[in-house]
Design an enzyme around this catalytic site. Sequence first.
Site, PDB file in Angstrom:
ATOM      1  N   ARG A  58       0.824  -1.209   0.000  1.00 26.12           N
ATOM      2  CA  ARG A  58       0.000   0.000   0.000  1.00 26.12           C
ATOM      3  C   ARG A  58       0.861   1.262   0.000  1.00 26.12           C
ATOM      4  O   ARG A  58       0.383   2.335   0.346  1.00 26.12           O
ATOM      5  CB  ARG A  58      -0.936  -0.024   1.203  1.00 26.12           C
ATOM      6  N   ARG A  59       2.129   1.120  -0.380  1.00 27.62           N
ATOM      7  CA  ARG A  59       3.048   2.267  -0.331  1.00 27.62           C
ATOM      8  C   ARG A  59       3.606   2.625  -1.706  1.00 27.62           C
ATOM      9  O   ARG A  59       4.664   3.218  -1.806  1.00 27.62           O
ATOM     10  CB  ARG A  59       4.196   1.956   0.628  1.00 27.62           C
ATOM     11  N   CYS A  78       0.556  21.136  -9.357  1.00 30.40           N
ATOM     12  CA  CYS A  78      -0.906  21.000  -9.413  1.00 30.40           C
ATOM     13  C   CYS A  78      -1.279  19.536  -9.212  1.00 30.40           C
ATOM     14  O   CYS A  78      -2.070  19.209  -8.344  1.00 30.40           O
ATOM     15  CB  CYS A  78      -1.434  21.516 -10.747  1.00 30.40           C
ATOM     16  N   ARG A  99      -4.531  19.094  -6.925  1.00 32.97           N
ATOM     17  CA  ARG A  99      -5.032  20.149  -6.046  1.00 32.97           C
ATOM     18  C   ARG A  99      -5.669  21.292  -6.814  1.00 32.97           C
ATOM     19  O   ARG A  99      -6.618  21.923  -6.367  1.00 32.97           O
ATOM     20  CB  ARG A  99      -3.924  20.697  -5.155  1.00 32.97           C
ATOM     21  N   ASP A 102      -7.092  23.133 -13.941  1.00 34.83           N
ATOM     22  CA  ASP A 102      -7.504  23.956 -15.073  1.00 34.83           C
ATOM     23  C   ASP A 102      -8.238  23.030 -16.038  1.00 34.83           C
ATOM     24  O   ASP A 102      -7.629  22.312 -16.824  1.00 34.83           O
ATOM     25  CB  ASP A 102      -6.266  24.586 -15.719  1.00 34.83           C
ATOM     26  N   HIS A 140     -11.593  24.335 -11.974  1.00 34.11           N
ATOM     27  CA  HIS A 140     -11.996  25.671 -12.405  1.00 34.11           C
ATOM     28  C   HIS A 140     -11.768  25.870 -13.907  1.00 34.11           C
ATOM     29  O   HIS A 140     -10.979  25.162 -14.529  1.00 34.11           O
ATOM     30  CB  HIS A 140     -11.226  26.746 -11.623  1.00 34.11           C
ATOM     31  N   ALA A 196      -3.435  30.707 -18.005  1.00 34.62           N
ATOM     32  CA  ALA A 196      -3.374  31.604 -16.854  1.00 34.62           C
ATOM     33  C   ALA A 196      -1.935  31.698 -16.362  1.00 34.62           C
ATOM     34  O   ALA A 196      -1.178  30.740 -16.439  1.00 34.62           O
ATOM     35  CB  ALA A 196      -4.277  31.092 -15.745  1.00 34.62           C
TER      36      ALA A 196
END
Length: 197
Positions: A58-59, A78, A99, A102, A140, A196
């Site tokens: 699990r690593r 991102c 996180r 775009d 976004h 952006a």
Amino acid sequence: KAKYPGDLGRVYGVQWRHWQTFHSLGQADGDGLVTGRMEETDQIANLIDGIKNDPFGRRHLLTAWNPGELDQMALPPCHLLAQFNVTSDGKLDCKMYQRSCDMFLGVPFNIASYALLTHMVAQVCGLEAGTFIHTLGDAHIYNNNFDAVEEQLTRTPLALHTLKMNPLINDIDSFTMEDFELENYQCMDAIKAPMAV
């Protein structure tokens, strides 16, 4: 941060292949500074080794978020964390957390990139590529991309293509552009939109 135009600094691939860690030797010099040495961690090599030797562990993680070096990056990562899981039927799944998303310019590229990475890692580990799962943090669309998005929404998707990879490649560092082919790839005219900053 960046050393020259186009250089993003110590982000993404640098963290994946050259994560730096300071190891203290436990001794201080006359100014009270601790001596030690810098060592690098190759997360990709460790990921592949882990999948091969402990497939159901699990690593099997890959991270680009290095808090100690965010100031050396043109933009904090991102897409920052991926976890790979081997299924009971011998497939390799990848779940990636992003996180900042775009949705028009970045996310389609991120999906393609991590899907390809999953195929590459699966092949060198003797597995079949499974499912790519994408978790979005802040999703976004930038104001200056609205017209481009409206145009995209008028289009009907085309038939999917098939990824073909050279089956003889069994080392992640041995892949070249010639080892990849998209069969039956179709596309429409590009829709241009500003990125952006």
